[in-house]
Design an enzyme around this catalytic site. Structure first.
Site, PDB file in Angstrom:
ATOM      1  N   ASN A 173       0.806  -1.228   0.000  1.00 40.32           N
ATOM      2  CA  ASN A 173       0.000   0.000   0.000  1.00 40.32           C
ATOM      3  C   ASN A 173       0.838   1.277   0.000  1.00 40.32           C
ATOM      4  O   ASN A 173       0.497   2.244  -0.665  1.00 40.32           O
ATOM      5  CB  ASN A 173      -1.008  -0.020   1.148  1.00 40.32           C
ATOM      6  CG  ASN A 173      -0.361  -0.172   2.495  1.00 40.32           C
ATOM      7  OD1 ASN A 173       0.660  -0.854   2.631  1.00 40.32           O
ATOM      8  ND2 ASN A 173      -0.916   0.453   3.504  1.00 40.32           N
ATOM      9  N   GLU A 272       3.542  -5.234  12.353  1.00 37.47           N
ATOM     10  CA  GLU A 272       2.589  -4.130  12.163  1.00 37.47           C
ATOM     11  C   GLU A 272       1.484  -4.681  11.274  1.00 37.47           C
ATOM     12  O   GLU A 272       1.702  -4.950  10.092  1.00 37.47           O
ATOM     13  CB  GLU A 272       3.312  -2.934  11.543  1.00 37.47           C
ATOM     14  CG  GLU A 272       4.363  -2.367  12.505  1.00 37.47           C
ATOM     15  CD  GLU A 272       5.252  -1.287  11.916  1.00 37.47           C
ATOM     16  OE1 GLU A 272       5.182  -1.038  10.703  1.00 37.47           O
ATOM     17  OE2 GLU A 272       6.032  -0.697  12.681  1.00 37.47           O
ATOM     18  N   CYS A 306      -3.310   1.193   6.527  1.00 36.99           N
ATOM     19  CA  CYS A 306      -3.724   0.417   7.703  1.00 36.99           C
ATOM     20  C   CYS A 306      -4.381   1.306   8.753  1.00 36.99           C
ATOM     21  O   CYS A 306      -5.107   0.835   9.610  1.00 36.99           O
ATOM     22  CB  CYS A 306      -2.521  -0.277   8.299  1.00 36.99           C
ATOM     23  SG  CYS A 306      -1.234   0.888   8.776  1.00 36.99           S
ATOM     24  N   GLU A 485       7.710   0.126  16.765  1.00 37.66           N
ATOM     25  CA  GLU A 485       8.880   0.671  16.078  1.00 37.66           C
ATOM     26  C   GLU A 485       8.728   2.187  16.108  1.00 37.66           C
ATOM     27  O   GLU A 485       7.727   2.726  16.562  1.00 37.66           O
ATOM     28  CB  GLU A 485       8.993   0.114  14.661  1.00 37.66           C
ATOM     29  CG  GLU A 485       9.176  -1.421  14.666  1.00 37.66           C
ATOM     30  CD  GLU A 485       9.697  -2.004  13.359  1.00 37.66           C
ATOM     31  OE1 GLU A 485      10.436  -1.318  12.639  1.00 37.66           O
ATOM     32  OE2 GLU A 485       9.366  -3.172  13.071  1.00 37.66           O
TER      33      GLU A 485
END
Ligand code: NAD
Ligand code: 6OD
Length: 505
Positions: A173, A272, A306, A485
């Site tokens: 993405n 993630e 996301c 992160e």
């Protein structure tokens, strides 16, 4: 070291038109390698095959991991933090020099607008390298003085060391942004990496390999393998005994599969994953800002971020007005060719993903949703009818148990529902298996802070969305991820600390 390769990106690729024959190579131990099987990269804009990609087989993945291990024993392994930071800054400079090629590569792969690639995706690539060059040189390790049993002193201090060979697996993405978000801190900490971009977006990662070579990153420090997940380069990498740690961005179900593969080698993982993010619009909000912010948070990148809000809850006094205004704005989003400056939306990444998203539009109707905007596919009367476009869609009328309310769709779609008070709003937002991000629109400062404390999400934005400071922690709770992160949190994942205790007598 092979440093002279510069892929030429025919300008037609940007609008989904093939021109010439490109075969993208893997990059292993400083060499660009093809051979074996290849796969086609299809334009999301027109459905035309744009180029081909060399698929890394098991032997290529083995060679990449071996090259990475060897690099750790070479000049790279001997460099101090300051020297590595200088290398990262050269990479950022070279990314900026190749800016137009990176824009062309990213737009060809994804169909996003040139304007977005120029302002978001590509600048973030360089920013990631500069930020982690700064962080690695500015972050101290701990030191403690201990009183010993004999009344003397002992000095403890921690030494930061690389983890070793890190596998980096990323989705389609925001290809360069998400890849460099992991490569930059991994290299800052002195690791060597083997990266696998999505099979849907091989191009900017290939330019990144050229950038690494041109910036003088030693051979084997950055390796690129192309391919798919199961039964291909992705799975080969996660199962590889020579890989010490895996960092992954993608679907939660893929995260589970990778975690199982990593378990055998007891490898460290950072994940993630997916989201079903909530937006909360309170009646005291600046409604203009909330509507425009929700247009961004639901439809940016074709809803393929996301962090996008797929569930929006609006306080009852402003629900009708908000719903009408959001639906109107969704219908106004301009479909154009990627190269056109006025273009505001983009296709989904592939025909397969379009089938999934359209399946959700149908499911929503079957579950009883009212469609306030969109709900179908646009008709262009030109080559874009072969692409993967869907209409930005606004839904309402569903209850909490509907699948549309619980499953990540990952397209330009949101559902809006009313709420009465703050407790109900927070409960609705938290009613999800996921917990990545939440966005709150309010003028009440106290409520903003209560949202931060009570919302089950790794990121809470107030009166904004996707505003990123790269020094801050990034990640999700529940099914949205494992670990954090960003800033020094990245250093924690990409390095090992050895505590040295010296008895000073
Ligand atoms: P995906 O999980 O299908 O694929 C991601 C990557 O994993 C690809 O490179 C793919 O080839 C690889 N892969 C797939 N199966 C694998 C396996 N078994 N072993 C090893 N590698 C494998 O995800 P996608 O469809 O590319 O991306 C969309 C998803 O990513 C959405 O769920 C979205 O929410 C999520 N995402 C999350 C974040 C975040 O920061 N939390 C960011 C971006 C995207
Ligand atoms: O901004 C970032 O660093 C980041 N990781 C964004 C993720 C976006 C998800 O699609």
């Amino acid at each position: 070291m092979t440093s002279g390769r510069t892929t030429r990106w025919p300008s037609g690729l940007i609008d989904g038109r093939r021109s010439g024959d490109l075969l993208l190579p893997n990059y292993v131990g400083g060499e660009f390698v093809t051979g074996g099987t290849s796969f086609a990269k299809v334009s999301p804009v027109t459905g035309e095959t744009l180029l081909h990609v060399a698929e890394a087989d098991q032997a290529t993945v083995d060679a990449a991991v071996t090259a990475a291990r060897a690099a750790l024993r070479g000049p790279w392994g001997a460099m101090g933090e300051g020297e590595r930071a200088a290398v990262l800054r050269r990479v950022a400079d070279e990314l900026e020099r190749r800016f137009d090629d990176l824009v062309a590569a990213e737009v060809a792969d994804t169909g996003k607008s040139v304007a977005q690639a120029r302002t978001l995706d590509i600048p973030r690539g360089a920013a990631n390298f500069r930020t982690f060059a700064d962080i690695i040189t500015a972050t101290p390790t701990e030191s403690f003085t201990t009183v010993t049993a004999s009344g003397g002193r002992a000095l403890n201090y921690a030494v930061r060391k690389p983890v070793g060979v890190v596998a980096i697996i990323v989705p389609w993405n925001l290809p360069l942004l998400l890849l460099t978000w992991k490569v930059a801190p991994a290299l800052a900490c002195g690791n060597a990496v083997v990266v696998k971009p999505s099979e849907e977006t091989p191009s900017s990662a290939t330019v990144l390999a050229e950038v690494m070579a041109a910036a003088g990153v030693p051979d084997g420090v950055f390796n690129l393998v192309h391919g798919f997940g199961p039964g291909s380069a992705g799975e080969a990498l996660t199962r590889h005994p020579g890989v010490d740690a895996i960092t992954f961005t993608g679907e939660s179900a893929t995260g589970s599969a990778i975690m199982r593969a990593a378990a055998d080698g007891v490898k460290a993982v950072s994940f993630e994953l997916g989201g079903k993010n909530a937006g909360l619009v309170f009646a005291d909000a600046d409604l203009d800002a909330a509507v425009e912010g929700s247009v961004r948070s639901s439809f940016t990148n074709g809803g393929q971020v996301c962090l996008c809000t797929e569930r929006i809850y609006v306080q009852r006094p402003v629900f009708e007005e908000f719903a009408a205004r959001l639906a109107k704005r969704a219908e106004e989003l301009a479909f154009g060719w990627p190269s056109e400056p006025a273009t505001m939306t983009m296709p989904l990444i592939s025909a397969k993903h379009r089938e999934k998203v359209l399946g959700h539009y149908e499911l929503a109707r079957a579950e009883g949703a009212t469609v306030l905007a969109g709900g179908g596919v646009p008709v262009f009367g030109d080559d874009r009818d072969g692409g993967s476009y869907v209409q930005p869609t606004v839904l309402t009328g569903l209850g909490r148990h509907a699948r549309t309310m619980r499953e990540e769709i990952f397209g330009p779609v949101c559902h809006i529902a009313p709420f009465d008070d703050e407790d109900e709003a927070f409960a609705l937002a938290n009613d999800s298996e996921y917990g990545l991000a939440a966005t709150v629109w309010t003028r009440d400062v106290g409520r903003a802070h209560r949202a931060g404390a009570r919302l089950e999400a790794g990121l809470v934005w107030v009166n904004t969305w996707f505003l990123r400071d790269l020094r801050t922690p990034f990640g999700g709770v529940k099914a949205s991820g494992v670990g954090r992160e960003g800033g020094t949190h990245s250093l924690h994942f990409y390095s090992e600390l050895t505590n040295v205790c010296v008895d000073l007598g």
